[in-house]
Design a protein around this motif. Structure first.
Motif, PDB file in Angstrom:
ATOM      1  N   LYS A   1      50.089  31.163  42.564  1.00 54.53           N
ATOM      2  CA  LYS A   1      49.058  30.902  41.563  1.00 54.53           C
ATOM      3  C   LYS A   1      47.952  31.941  41.728  1.00 54.53           C
ATOM      4  O   LYS A   1      47.427  32.109  42.834  1.00 54.53           O
ATOM      5  CB  LYS A   1      48.519  29.483  41.797  1.00 54.53           C
ATOM      6  CG  LYS A   1      47.424  29.030  40.897  1.00 54.53           C
ATOM      7  CD  LYS A   1      47.061  27.599  41.311  1.00 54.53           C
ATOM      8  CE  LYS A   1      45.994  26.989  40.502  1.00 54.53           C
ATOM      9  NZ  LYS A   1      45.710  25.604  40.936  1.00 54.53           N
ATOM     10  N   PHE A   2      47.607  32.626  40.635  1.00 52.35           N
ATOM     11  CA  PHE A   2      46.594  33.684  40.663  1.00 52.35           C
ATOM     12  C   PHE A   2      45.472  33.386  39.672  1.00 52.35           C
ATOM     13  O   PHE A   2      45.678  32.669  38.686  1.00 52.35           O
ATOM     14  CB  PHE A   2      47.221  35.030  40.246  1.00 52.35           C
ATOM     15  CG  PHE A   2      48.183  35.590  41.237  1.00 52.35           C
ATOM     16  CD1 PHE A   2      47.766  36.506  42.193  1.00 52.35           C
ATOM     17  CD2 PHE A   2      49.514  35.217  41.222  1.00 52.35           C
ATOM     18  CE1 PHE A   2      48.656  37.033  43.113  1.00 52.35           C
ATOM     19  CE2 PHE A   2      50.416  35.739  42.133  1.00 52.35           C
ATOM     20  CZ  PHE A   2      49.984  36.649  43.076  1.00 52.35           C
ATOM     21  N   LYS A   3      44.336  33.994  39.928  1.00 56.72           N
ATOM     22  CA  LYS A   3      43.240  33.968  38.964  1.00 56.72           C
ATOM     23  C   LYS A   3      43.749  34.651  37.695  1.00 56.72           C
ATOM     24  O   LYS A   3      44.423  35.675  37.764  1.00 56.72           O
ATOM     25  CB  LYS A   3      42.027  34.715  39.531  1.00 56.72           C
ATOM     26  CG  LYS A   3      40.832  34.698  38.623  1.00 56.72           C
ATOM     27  CD  LYS A   3      39.653  35.404  39.273  1.00 56.72           C
ATOM     28  CE  LYS A   3      38.498  35.434  38.294  1.00 56.72           C
ATOM     29  NZ  LYS A   3      37.393  36.215  38.812  1.00 56.72           N
ATOM     30  N   SER A   4      43.445  34.079  36.543  1.00 56.72           N
ATOM     31  CA  SER A   4      43.967  34.633  35.295  1.00 56.72           C
ATOM     32  C   SER A   4      43.273  35.945  34.924  1.00 56.72           C
ATOM     33  O   SER A   4      42.140  36.207  35.335  1.00 56.72           O
ATOM     34  CB  SER A   4      43.811  33.629  34.145  1.00 56.72           C
ATOM     35  OG  SER A   4      42.458  33.394  33.893  1.00 56.72           O
ATOM     36  N   ASN A   5      43.997  36.748  34.175  1.00 55.41           N
ATOM     37  CA  ASN A   5      43.488  38.026  33.643  1.00 55.41           C
ATOM     38  C   ASN A   5      42.943  38.943  34.724  1.00 55.41           C
ATOM     39  O   ASN A   5      41.924  39.597  34.532  1.00 55.41           O
ATOM     40  CB  ASN A   5      42.417  37.778  32.570  1.00 55.41           C
ATOM     41  CG  ASN A   5      42.947  36.964  31.422  1.00 55.41           C
ATOM     42  OD1 ASN A   5      44.057  37.191  30.952  1.00 55.41           O
ATOM     43  ND2 ASN A   5      42.171  35.995  30.979  1.00 55.41           N
ATOM     44  N   ASN A   6      43.607  38.980  35.880  1.00 52.16           N
ATOM     45  CA  ASN A   6      43.127  39.805  36.980  1.00 52.16           C
ATOM     46  C   ASN A   6      44.244  40.653  37.575  1.00 52.16           C
ATOM     47  O   ASN A   6      44.192  41.049  38.730  1.00 52.16           O
ATOM     48  CB  ASN A   6      42.474  38.906  38.047  1.00 52.16           C
ATOM     49  CG  ASN A   6      41.477  39.632  38.891  1.00 52.16           C
ATOM     50  OD1 ASN A   6      41.832  40.149  39.942  1.00 52.16           O
ATOM     51  ND2 ASN A   6      40.236  39.676  38.449  1.00 52.16           N
ATOM     52  N   ASN A   7      45.295  40.881  36.783  1.00 57.25           N
ATOM     53  CA  ASN A   7      46.410  41.734  37.185  1.00 57.25           C
ATOM     54  C   ASN A   7      47.033  41.302  38.513  1.00 57.25           C
ATOM     55  O   ASN A   7      47.412  42.132  39.325  1.00 57.25           O
ATOM     56  CB  ASN A   7      45.981  43.204  37.223  1.00 57.25           C
ATOM     57  CG  ASN A   7      47.157  44.129  37.095  1.00 57.25           C
ATOM     58  OD1 ASN A   7      48.185  43.775  36.557  1.00 57.25           O
ATOM     59  ND2 ASN A   7      46.999  45.340  37.616  1.00 57.25           N
ATOM     60  N   TYR A   8      47.092  39.990  38.741  1.00 51.49           N
ATOM     61  CA  TYR A   8      47.719  39.416  39.929  1.00 51.49           C
ATOM     62  C   TYR A   8      47.092  39.937  41.223  1.00 51.49           C
ATOM     63  O   TYR A   8      47.770  40.127  42.220  1.00 51.49           O
ATOM     64  CB  TYR A   8      49.231  39.670  39.915  1.00 51.49           C
ATOM     65  CG  TYR A   8      49.903  39.037  38.712  1.00 51.49           C
ATOM     66  CD1 TYR A   8      50.303  37.709  38.744  1.00 51.49           C
ATOM     67  CD2 TYR A   8      50.093  39.757  37.542  1.00 51.49           C
ATOM     68  CE1 TYR A   8      50.893  37.121  37.637  1.00 51.49           C
ATOM     69  CE2 TYR A   8      50.687  39.176  36.434  1.00 51.49           C
ATOM     70  CZ  TYR A   8      51.077  37.868  36.493  1.00 51.49           C
ATOM     71  OH  TYR A   8      51.652  37.290  35.399  1.00 51.49           O
TER      72      TYR A   8
END
Length: 167
Positions: free
Chosen positions: A49-56
């Motif tokens: 799970k990654f922060k959105s819109n942050n290119n992973y």
């Protein structure tokens, strides 16, 4: 004295049912459906799970999904759907809107990228009081679309949301 008591109880019965609280509806999870994989290939995979819109770049959490665990596997023909679940613990597990996701399948060294999950953001109302029949958490947000490996997937208004991952 008794009349005041009955008047107080009567007023409370009128006022309390009118008290409401607004809450956010539940986000619906997207379920991965693996097509053409051997059971041994997907008996364990990793969900990140990654922060959105942050290119992973900003990892939030990592989950190891195993066959026989809390996430049931259902196979039909050449497709195995995994209902990613945390058995009701925190409600945080599951591919949901608001984050970017990675599915890593170590046995075949395959990574699937999921981003830009577009969904509703509805709210529900919960009434309080002796006669309230409302139940919190019954409303869910529909999912409109998502990107899998930069390809847009549009979801119809169906009974479930599935990402079909081909071997």
């Amino acid at each position: 004295m008794i009349v005041k008591y009955f008047i107080s109880v009567f007023l409370l019965m009128i006022i309390l049912p009118a008290c409401t609280k607004e809450y956010n509806c539940n986000d619906t999870p997207i379920q991965p459906a693996f097509i053409g994989f051997a059971a041994s290939d997907i008996d364990t995979f990793i969900l990140r799970k990654f922060k959105s819109n942050n290119n992973y770049q900003n990892l939030i959490d990592t989950f190891v999904i195993k066959s026989g665990g809390y996430s049931p596997y259902q196979t039909s023909n050449d497709t195995t759907t995994v209902f990613v679940s945390d058995a009701g613990n925190s409600g945080e597990l599951g591919i949901k809107a608001g984050y970017d996701w990675q599915i890593f399948i170590p046995s075949v060294n395959k990574t699937v990228f999921i981003s830009e999950i577009r969904s509703e953001k509805k709210t529900g109302k919960l009434s309080y009081g002796i006669f309230s029949m409302d139940k919190a958490g019954l409303c869910t947000n529909s999912i409109f679309s998502a990107k899998m490996n930069n390809q847009t997937i549009n979801f119809s208004d169906s009974a479930g949301y599935y990402l079909f991952i081909h071997n």
